[in-house]
Design a protein around this motif. Sequence first.
Motif, short mmCIF file in Angstrom:
data_model
loop_
_atom_site.label_atom_id
_atom_site.label_comp_id
_atom_site.label_asym_id
_atom_site.label_seq_id
_atom_site.Cartn_x
_atom_site.Cartn_y
_atom_site.Cartn_z
N GLY A 1 0.84 -1.31 0.01
CA GLY A 1 -0.06 -0.02 -0.08
C GLY A 1 0.79 1.19 0.03
O GLY A 1 0.34 2.29 0.27
N CYS B 1 -4.26 0.94 -0.12
CA CYS B 1 -4.75 -0.30 -0.79
C CYS B 1 -3.36 -0.46 -1.71
O CYS B 1 -2.38 0.32 -1.84
CB CYS B 1 -5.85 -0.20 -1.62
SG CYS B 1 -5.70 1.32 -2.75
N ALA C 1 -3.58 2.05 -8.53
CA ALA C 1 -4.04 1.19 -7.31
C ALA C 1 -5.12 0.35 -7.46
O ALA C 1 -5.92 0.53 -8.53
CB ALA C 1 -4.16 2.12 -6.15
N LEU C 2 -5.34 -0.41 -6.47
CA LEU C 2 -6.33 -1.47 -6.46
C LEU C 2 -7.96 -0.92 -6.47
O LEU C 2 -8.78 -1.50 -6.62
CB LEU C 2 -6.39 -2.59 -5.36
CG LEU C 2 -6.72 -3.83 -5.55
CD1 LEU C 2 -5.85 -4.57 -6.80
CD2 LEU C 2 -6.56 -4.74 -4.41
N ASP C 3 -7.80 0.40 -6.04
CA ASP C 3 -9.25 1.01 -5.89
C ASP C 3 -9.60 1.47 -7.30
O ASP C 3 -10.67 2.40 -7.54
CB ASP C 3 -9.02 2.27 -4.92
CG ASP C 3 -8.10 3.21 -5.39
OD1 ASP C 3 -7.56 3.18 -6.32
OD2 ASP C 3 -7.97 4.23 -4.65
N ASN C 4 -8.94 1.06 -8.55
CA ASN C 4 -9.40 1.46 -9.73
C ASN C 4 -9.04 3.05 -10.30
O ASN C 4 -9.58 3.68 -11.15
CB ASN C 4 -10.86 1.07 -10.09
CG ASN C 4 -11.25 -0.10 -9.70
OD1 ASN C 4 -10.37 -1.06 -9.76
ND2 ASN C 4 -12.66 -0.40 -9.64
N GLU C 5 -8.31 3.81 -9.38
CA GLU C 5 -8.09 5.13 -9.60
C GLU C 5 -6.48 5.37 -9.91
O GLU C 5 -5.67 4.46 -9.32
CB GLU C 5 -8.32 6.14 -8.48
CG GLU C 5 -9.96 6.00 -8.38
CD GLU C 5 -10.34 7.21 -7.10
OE1 GLU C 5 -9.63 7.74 -6.49
OE2 GLU C 5 -11.54 7.46 -7.09
N HIS D 1 -3.72 7.89 -8.75
CA HIS D 1 -3.55 8.87 -7.71
C HIS D 1 -2.18 9.86 -8.05
O HIS D 1 -1.33 9.24 -8.37
CB HIS D 1 -3.31 8.20 -6.52
CG HIS D 1 -4.51 7.23 -5.88
ND1 HIS D 1 -5.46 7.82 -5.15
CD2 HIS D 1 -4.72 6.25 -6.04
CE1 HIS D 1 -6.14 6.87 -5.06
NE2 HIS D 1 -5.88 5.85 -5.50
N THR E 1 -10.02 9.32 -12.67
CA THR E 1 -10.78 8.11 -12.99
C THR E 1 -11.16 7.88 -14.23
O THR E 1 -10.74 8.35 -15.25
CB THR E 1 -11.98 8.87 -12.09
OG1 THR E 1 -12.66 9.79 -12.62
CG2 THR E 1 -11.92 8.98 -10.67
N ASP F 1 -12.11 -1.04 -13.47
CA ASP F 1 -11.06 -2.21 -12.89
C ASP F 1 -9.76 -1.69 -12.48
O ASP F 1 -9.17 -0.76 -13.00
CB ASP F 1 -11.16 -3.43 -13.61
CG ASP F 1 -11.07 -4.67 -12.85
OD1 ASP F 1 -10.43 -4.66 -11.59
OD2 ASP F 1 -11.54 -5.95 -13.06
N THR F 2 -8.89 -2.56 -12.24
CA THR F 2 -7.44 -2.06 -11.48
C THR F 2 -6.72 -1.81 -12.92
O THR F 2 -6.46 -2.56 -13.75
CB THR F 2 -6.81 -3.31 -10.78
OG1 THR F 2 -7.64 -3.52 -9.59
CG2 THR F 2 -5.34 -2.83 -10.15
N SER G 1 -5.90 -1.71 -18.08
CA SER G 1 -6.38 -2.38 -16.91
C SER G 1 -7.02 -3.70 -17.04
O SER G 1 -7.14 -4.16 -18.13
CB SER G 1 -7.85 -1.30 -16.51
OG SER G 1 -8.91 -1.70 -17.24
#
Length: 369
Positions: free
Chosen positions: A177, A200, A218-222, A224, A238, A242-243, A260
Amino acid sequence: MSKRGASPPPSAEGTLIKRARSNSPARNQITISSGNDERHKGLIRSVKRTSNLEAPIISLSGSHSAEILSCRFDPTGQNIAACSADRSVSLWRTYPPNTNYGLLSSHHKAPILDLQWSLFSPLLYTVSADQILSFTDVSTGQRTRKIRAHRGIINALDRTMAGGAGIELIATASDDGTVRVWEGGEDGSKNSVAVFELGCPATSVAWSADGQNLYIGALDNEIHVYDLRKGEQVYALTGHTDTPTSLALSPNGAYLLSPSFSSHTVIHDVRPFSPSPSRIHRVLQGAPAGFENTLLKGAWSKDDGGQRVAVGGADRMVCVWDVDSGRVLYKLPGHRGTVTCVDFHPKEPIILTGSKDGTMLLGELDPGV
């Protein structure tokens, strides 16, 4: 009837010379024929050559016993490095005779997931599932530094030159993470320069063109975006469902390529002032991610300034798109497994692909406009 005399010797000016017919194609072309008899070769087509490779398609195989997870040209385009799940790194010459001149098999104790060439020194940076960031001098094959960088699997890394300081910075993204920033070169500290907590697992990382921002998938599909000076997130990209599996910045630094697990490849506009509120420039389809959850690596073409992008797929093909129109230019076959990584030559229209079949392919493309 008198005998005709011998012909006078021809003058130097009026000599007629019959030129021998040449059956060989032009130097920058290759003849493809179905006949085995040299005298009765039926010409099928002539392929125009666009690079200095020995052949339009070259297979680089025999070094790895497991899937290739990343492969890249060095900044000069003369050498290729590939890392594999068999815990080794192979080094190759790009041009004839395409020698496999190095195999580094003792630097990691787990699959090597990503690698990068140093921008200014003969160093190769590798990260692995053993949580190690390794620095290898490719001129000697010796490991010069070893850093236990994370508490989890390290999925990706990227490097940049710090603005004005002349120091190479390396960013590593991990399943723990966090994304950590390290000093490159042989004399850097073993302590990280900066740490970014995502909360994450981080699957991919890329530097901005000026080296001030980090893009982190990241695993939250965003995706950063962190400012290195402020040490905090400034915004997020965004659009993925998916990842994101990898991140690649365009040669001009204005766009970010991100395949992705959803089989959609998104190109984000990362200029300071984007005309689109969502910052989505293109959504490309044609490279299926499959069900194996492999971190597929995409790339931008460099010889034409980033007019094309490429991503491999679980259909054992490589998909090459035109960025401006979003049109598929090529679907390149040849591998017997999922194509995990792609890279473009820095100076010529050459594409490099690596696959789960343990082989790499070098291929020519038509030059960009």
